[in-house]
Design an enzyme around this catalytic site. Sequence first.
Site, PDB file in Angstrom:
ATOM      1  N   GLN A  15       0.822  -1.222   0.000  1.00  0.00           N
ATOM      2  CA  GLN A  15       0.000   0.000   0.000  1.00  0.00           C
ATOM      3  C   GLN A  15       0.847   1.259   0.000  1.00  0.00           C
ATOM      4  O   GLN A  15       0.640   2.164  -0.796  1.00  0.00           O
ATOM      5  CB  GLN A  15      -0.770   0.089   1.303  1.00  0.00           C
ATOM      6  CG  GLN A  15      -1.916  -0.731   1.611  1.00  0.00           C
ATOM      7  CD  GLN A  15      -2.692   0.114   2.610  1.00  0.00           C
ATOM      8  OE1 GLN A  15      -3.566   0.882   2.196  1.00  0.00           O
ATOM      9  NE2 GLN A  15      -2.361   0.009   3.884  1.00  0.00           N
ATOM     10  N   ARG A  94      -0.439  -3.503  11.168  1.00  0.00           N
ATOM     11  CA  ARG A  94      -1.404  -3.990  12.169  1.00  0.00           C
ATOM     12  C   ARG A  94      -2.811  -3.889  11.618  1.00  0.00           C
ATOM     13  O   ARG A  94      -3.089  -3.099  10.702  1.00  0.00           O
ATOM     14  CB  ARG A  94      -1.267  -3.218  13.469  1.00  0.00           C
ATOM     15  CG  ARG A  94      -1.653  -1.772  13.389  1.00  0.00           C
ATOM     16  CD  ARG A  94      -1.673  -1.146  14.770  1.00  0.00           C
ATOM     17  NE  ARG A  94      -1.700   0.306  14.683  1.00  0.00           N
ATOM     18  CZ  ARG A  94      -2.181   1.101  15.617  1.00  0.00           C
ATOM     19  NH1 ARG A  94      -2.669   0.587  16.742  1.00  0.00           N
ATOM     20  NH2 ARG A  94      -2.167   2.408  15.468  1.00  0.00           N
ATOM     21  N   ASN A 133       6.423  -0.926  11.030  1.00  0.00           N
ATOM     22  CA  ASN A 133       6.198  -0.862  12.481  1.00  0.00           C
ATOM     23  C   ASN A 133       6.627  -2.116  13.229  1.00  0.00           C
ATOM     24  O   ASN A 133       6.609  -3.200  12.660  1.00  0.00           O
ATOM     25  CB  ASN A 133       4.705  -0.610  12.736  1.00  0.00           C
ATOM     26  CG  ASN A 133       4.353   0.849  12.595  1.00  0.00           C
ATOM     27  OD1 ASN A 133       5.100   1.702  13.052  1.00  0.00           O
ATOM     28  ND2 ASN A 133       3.220   1.127  11.967  1.00  0.00           N
ATOM     29  N   ASP A 161       3.409  11.625  12.439  1.00  0.00           N
ATOM     30  CA  ASP A 161       2.867  12.170  13.692  1.00  0.00           C
ATOM     31  C   ASP A 161       3.041  13.689  13.727  1.00  0.00           C
ATOM     32  O   ASP A 161       2.150  14.427  14.158  1.00  0.00           O
ATOM     33  CB  ASP A 161       3.583  11.511  14.877  1.00  0.00           C
ATOM     34  CG  ASP A 161       3.601   9.999  14.698  1.00  0.00           C
ATOM     35  OD1 ASP A 161       2.521   9.416  14.567  1.00  0.00           O
ATOM     36  OD2 ASP A 161       4.704   9.418  14.632  1.00  0.00           O
ATOM     37  N   HIS A 189       6.827   6.141  17.972  1.00  0.00           N
ATOM     38  CA  HIS A 189       5.671   6.193  17.055  1.00  0.00           C
ATOM     39  C   HIS A 189       4.641   5.184  17.579  1.00  0.00           C
ATOM     40  O   HIS A 189       4.543   4.051  17.117  1.00  0.00           O
ATOM     41  CB  HIS A 189       6.117   5.843  15.631  1.00  0.00           C
ATOM     42  CG  HIS A 189       4.968   5.723  14.666  1.00  0.00           C
ATOM     43  ND1 HIS A 189       4.137   6.770  14.342  1.00  0.00           N
ATOM     44  CD2 HIS A 189       4.504   4.658  13.964  1.00  0.00           C
ATOM     45  CE1 HIS A 189       3.224   6.364  13.489  1.00  0.00           C
ATOM     46  NE2 HIS A 189       3.413   5.088  13.245  1.00  0.00           N
TER      47      HIS A 189
HETATM   48  P1  NAD Z   1       1.253  -3.682   3.062  1.00  0.00           P
HETATM   49  O1  NAD Z   1       0.995  -5.025   3.648  1.00  0.00           O
HETATM   50  O2  NAD Z   1       0.249  -3.083   2.134  1.00  0.00           O
HETATM   51  O3  NAD Z   1       2.624  -3.694   2.275  1.00  0.00           O
HETATM   52  C1  NAD Z   1       3.781  -4.240   2.819  1.00  0.00           C
HETATM   53  C2  NAD Z   1       4.542  -4.836   1.658  1.00  0.00           C
HETATM   54  O4  NAD Z   1       5.788  -5.282   2.188  1.00  0.00           O
HETATM   55  C3  NAD Z   1       3.846  -6.041   1.039  1.00  0.00           C
HETATM   56  O5  NAD Z   1       3.788  -5.860  -0.363  1.00  0.00           O
HETATM   57  C4  NAD Z   1       4.722  -7.223   1.443  1.00  0.00           C
HETATM   58  O6  NAD Z   1       4.770  -8.213   0.428  1.00  0.00           O
HETATM   59  C5  NAD Z   1       6.062  -6.533   1.616  1.00  0.00           C
HETATM   60  N1  NAD Z   1       6.978  -7.213   2.541  1.00  0.00           N
HETATM   61  C6  NAD Z   1       6.689  -7.827   3.700  1.00  0.00           C
HETATM   62  N2  NAD Z   1       7.811  -8.343   4.237  1.00  0.00           N
HETATM   63  C7  NAD Z   1       8.828  -8.001   3.415  1.00  0.00           C
HETATM   64  C8  NAD Z   1      10.202  -8.249   3.427  1.00  0.00           C
HETATM   65  N3  NAD Z   1      10.781  -8.954   4.395  1.00  0.00           N
HETATM   66  N4  NAD Z   1      10.946  -7.756   2.423  1.00  0.00           N
HETATM   67  C9  NAD Z   1      10.391  -7.059   1.413  1.00  0.00           C
HETATM   68  N5  NAD Z   1       9.062  -6.807   1.340  1.00  0.00           N
HETATM   69  C10 NAD Z   1       8.299  -7.268   2.338  1.00  0.00           C
HETATM   70  O7  NAD Z   1       1.585  -2.706   4.276  1.00  0.00           O
HETATM   71  P2  NAD Z   1       1.674  -1.116   4.259  1.00  0.00           P
HETATM   72  O8  NAD Z   1       0.334  -0.572   4.561  1.00  0.00           O
HETATM   73  O9  NAD Z   1       2.399  -0.671   3.060  1.00  0.00           O
HETATM   74  O10 NAD Z   1       2.545  -0.871   5.576  1.00  0.00           O
HETATM   75  C11 NAD Z   1       3.898  -1.258   5.642  1.00  0.00           C
HETATM   76  C12 NAD Z   1       4.438  -1.021   7.037  1.00  0.00           C
HETATM   77  O11 NAD Z   1       4.470   0.376   7.326  1.00  0.00           O
HETATM   78  C13 NAD Z   1       3.601  -1.659   8.141  1.00  0.00           C
HETATM   79  O12 NAD Z   1       4.449  -2.199   9.138  1.00  0.00           O
HETATM   80  C14 NAD Z   1       2.832  -0.464   8.710  1.00  0.00           C
HETATM   81  O13 NAD Z   1       2.417  -0.697  10.036  1.00  0.00           O
HETATM   82  C15 NAD Z   1       3.892   0.589   8.620  1.00  0.00           C
HETATM   83  N6  NAD Z   1       3.460   1.983   8.714  1.00  0.00           N
HETATM   84  C16 NAD Z   1       4.253   2.834   9.410  1.00  0.00           C
HETATM   85  C17 NAD Z   1       3.903   4.178   9.508  1.00  0.00           C
HETATM   86  C18 NAD Z   1       4.757   5.150  10.295  1.00  0.00           C
HETATM   87  O14 NAD Z   1       4.327   6.304  10.483  1.00  0.00           O
HETATM   88  N7  NAD Z   1       5.939   4.784  10.761  1.00  0.00           N
HETATM   89  C19 NAD Z   1       2.753   4.635   8.883  1.00  0.00           C
HETATM   90  C20 NAD Z   1       1.954   3.735   8.171  1.00  0.00           C
HETATM   91  C21 NAD Z   1       2.323   2.398   8.109  1.00  0.00           C
HETATM   92  C1  LMR Z   2       0.000   5.009  11.402  1.00  0.00           C
HETATM   93  O1  LMR Z   2       0.342   5.704  12.356  1.00  0.00           O
HETATM   94  O2  LMR Z   2      -0.941   5.322  10.644  1.00  0.00           O
HETATM   95  C2  LMR Z   2       0.760   3.742  11.116  1.00  0.00           C
HETATM   96  O3  LMR Z   2       1.749   3.534  12.066  1.00  0.00           O
HETATM   97  C3  LMR Z   2      -0.111   2.558  10.946  1.00  0.00           C
HETATM   98  C4  LMR Z   2      -0.678   2.095  12.271  1.00  0.00           C
HETATM   99  O4  LMR Z   2      -0.558   0.903  12.568  1.00  0.00           O
HETATM  100  O5  LMR Z   2      -1.221   2.915  12.986  1.00  0.00           O
END
Ligand code: NAD
Ligand code: LMR
Length: 328
Positions: A15, A94, A133, A161, A189
Amino acid sequence: MKKPVRVAVTGAAGQIGYSLIYRIAAGEMLGKDQPVILQMLELPMDKAQAALKGCMMELEDCAFPLLAGMVGTSDPKEAFKDADYALLVGARPRGPGMERKDLLMENAKIFIEQGRALDEAASRDIRVLVVGNPANTNASIAMKSAPSLPKKNFTAMLRLDHNRALSQLAAKASVPVADIDKLVVWGNHSPTMYPDYRFATVGGASLKDKINDEAWNRETFIPKVGKRGAAIIEARGLSSAASAANAAIDHMRDWALGTNGKWVTMGIPSDGSYGIPVDIMYGFPVVCANGEYTMVRDLPIDDYSRTMMDKTLAELQEEQAGVASMLA
Ligand code: NAD
Ligand code: LMR
C-alpha cells in the site's frame, strides 16, 4: 544533469509502496534535478513478485524523465547494492484492535536480515528511514545489525505524527499549516508519543499563547494525534498509506535538501540529550542542512513534559528488551 542516486524501497508493491515509488521517480523526494535508480524489494512469493512487476510496468508507462533505471528483486543485498537512500517499508501492518508493538517479533526478523544486508552491500553514506512498524524499534534493530555503517544514518519515521499534529494545531488556531514552526513529537511512534507545541510559533508569535487551552492540549490534542493511526484503520479497514508515503517523502527530502532552519521531527539514535539514553531511537526536534540533521538542544523540559517523555521512553525500553535475545 546530476549523477543518478540509488534509492532502495522495500515492500515496494504494498500500500505505502504504491503511493511512494512514483513520487520518488517524479523527483518529489530528492529534487526535480536529481535522477534516481529505484531498487525495489518484495517478498519472493509469486503474488508479491507479480505485483512488483506490475508496479515496474507502471513506472515505465509514466516515462519519468528522472528515472534512470530500476531493479526489482527479492534479494535484500541486490536491493541495497550501493544504495544511497533506503526506505524500509516492507513489514506486516497492524489490523483493528492491535497495537504496533504486537508486530514486534514478526517484523524484527525482517530488520535483522535487512540491517545485515545494508551493512554488506549499501553505500557507506546510505541514509536509512524505517517506516515498517514498530518503526523506532525496527530502526534500532537495523542499526544494530549494521555495525559498519554510521549509527546516525539510521532513522525512524515520526514525520507522520508531526504532520498530523501540525494539521490539528492549524485547525484549532485557524492558521495556515505552513506558518507553524518549532513543533516536536517526542519519543515512540505509538500512542505514548508526546506531541509538544510549547515552543511552536506562528508568524513568529507563540502558538501556545494563541491557543491558550491546556485542557484541549492534554485531553484532546495529545490523544488524538497519538491514536490517529488506529482511527484511520477503523475508518479504512487498512492502515494509513498515502499520508505515510507523504511523510516518508517529507522526511527524506528534508534530510537530503534541508529545512531552512525549520524544525521537523525525526526518530534518531539519542546522543544522551534530554535524559534519553544513548542509542535509543527516539523522536527529537531537528533541523537539516547539507544532508545532515542536527538535534535542537537545550529546550526547557517542565514536569508534565518530563513525565510524558519518560513514559514513551519506558515503552521503547520495553520493546528493546523484548527483542534483546534476537539481537544477542
Ligand atoms: P502492506 O501489507 O500493504 O505492504 C507491505 C509490503 O511489504 C507487502 O507488499 C509485502 O509483500 C512486503 N513485505 C513484507 N515483508 C517483506 C520483506 N521482508 N521484504 C520485502 N518486502 C516485504 O503494508 P503497508 O500498509 O504498506 O505498511 C507497511 C508497514 O508500514 C507496516 O508495518 C505499517 O504498520 C507501517 N506503517 C508505518 C507508519 C509510520 O508512520 N511509521 C505509517 C503507516 C504504516
Ligand atoms: C500510522 O500511524 O498510521 C501507522 O503507524 C499505521 C498504524 O498501525 O497505525
